[in-house]
Design an enzyme around this catalytic site. Sequence first.
Site, PDB file in Angstrom:
ATOM      1  N   GLY A   1      65.847  40.799  49.181  1.00 38.26           N
ATOM      2  CA  GLY A   1      66.969  40.728  48.964  1.00 38.26           C
ATOM      3  C   GLY A   1      67.875  40.313  49.458  1.00 38.26           C
ATOM      4  O   GLY A   1      69.509  39.422  49.466  1.00 38.26           O
ATOM      5  N   ASP A   2      68.133  41.293  49.981  1.00 44.98           N
ATOM      6  CA  ASP A   2      69.060  42.072  51.596  1.00 44.98           C
ATOM      7  C   ASP A   2      69.092  40.007  52.670  1.00 44.98           C
ATOM      8  O   ASP A   2      70.046  39.512  52.989  1.00 44.98           O
ATOM      9  CB  ASP A   2      69.059  42.864  52.008  1.00 44.98           C
ATOM     10  CG  ASP A   2      68.694  44.135  51.299  1.00 44.98           C
ATOM     11  OD1 ASP A   2      69.533  44.383  50.345  1.00 44.98           O
ATOM     12  OD2 ASP A   2      68.603  45.319  51.560  1.00 44.98           O
TER      13      ASP A   2
END
Length: 404
Positions: free
Chosen positions: A328-329
């Site tokens: 997600g980062d």
Amino acid sequence: MSGRDDAAPDGDGEEGVDDWDETVAEWDRELDEWEGDDAPAGDDGAATTDGAAATDDSPADVDGGESDDAVDPAVDADPDLSPEDGARVPKVVSAGHINWDVTIHVDSLPEPDGETRIERLEQSGGGSAANVAVGLVDLGGQSVVYGSVGGDESGALALRELSKAGVDPGQVLVDAAEPTSVKYVIVDGGGELLMLANDGANESFSAAGLDRDTLAAADHLHLTGQQPETAAALATAAAEAGATRSFDPGRRVADREFDAALAASDVLFVNDREADALDAGTDVDPWEPDDRVVAIKLGDEGATVRTPHGSVSHPGFDVDPVDTTGAGDAFAAGFLAAALREPEITGDGFSHDPRDYQVPILVANACGAVATESVTARTDLSWERVRETMGESPETDLLIEVRA
């Protein structure tokens, strides 16, 4: 505490400018390799990729159902996936968690009172704010990370890794009274994970500790999980300084009072579960936003970007996941790296035209896919790896719905 690496890109000194010019030149060489000598040329002589985006005959609803809103036939069938010469170099302050991660790979998780063999153990820097900051530098941006670590060996290691990656950690607070947050990530043979963590010094920082000149020099503020009042104050200060804002509140979004920070953010990053939690517990409807852009991560089904004027979706790229930590980062870093370089997207706040997010969603999905092939949360991103992951004509799977 200052741990800045002399080789880090920095626009404040002649040496930093020279370093950045060299980085841009290398970027251009990579792009030439991507396109290849035999790629067809467009009207302006630039290489283009084949393929078409969604048309009137394509499904307009991300769930595969019918929609009363027509898909715009003028959607760019050949979006430019490559940064142009002289594209703006975004400077981003990434604020939130800075961790030291211990990643443990096992074949399968044990039953209660059971035991399993550790197949692999890795240690690296982590934390959402730090991961996004490193990803943005990897993709040609400039990053300052703001957060807090303890006055211990783990904190020193985390700051050293950030500096080595080209991130400016000079604003990081060192809280000698608390330990650095260490996160234990346990990954099974299918790439699924569970996490164990202590809070430690993770949220010792406050908005008052960030140098206002640093914020004023930034193009964008990216917020990750932190104290709600800190996030709200940072977002308000960034708005006053003229910087755009994004927020990835993380899995605790339903448990914390993030309303003020959410209201001050131009872009939200959430997964589908977090989107549902926001919809149920706040005034924000991520699926049908009326005043912001929301990028919703859908796991192995790709992602969708929702705006007040429509949406753009992409099913993602096929990979064999090793570890989904940090995906997600990486997604957020890719999205911001692509969007912030385009003045038509962010020149006057973030655009609400879904067609403007064709390239950001492709780059974000590719970066998320690259991250799942790494064994830690800290992924080595590059435009070359992004293009390799995309393969040929990735835009053919875009579904773009424009609402009147």
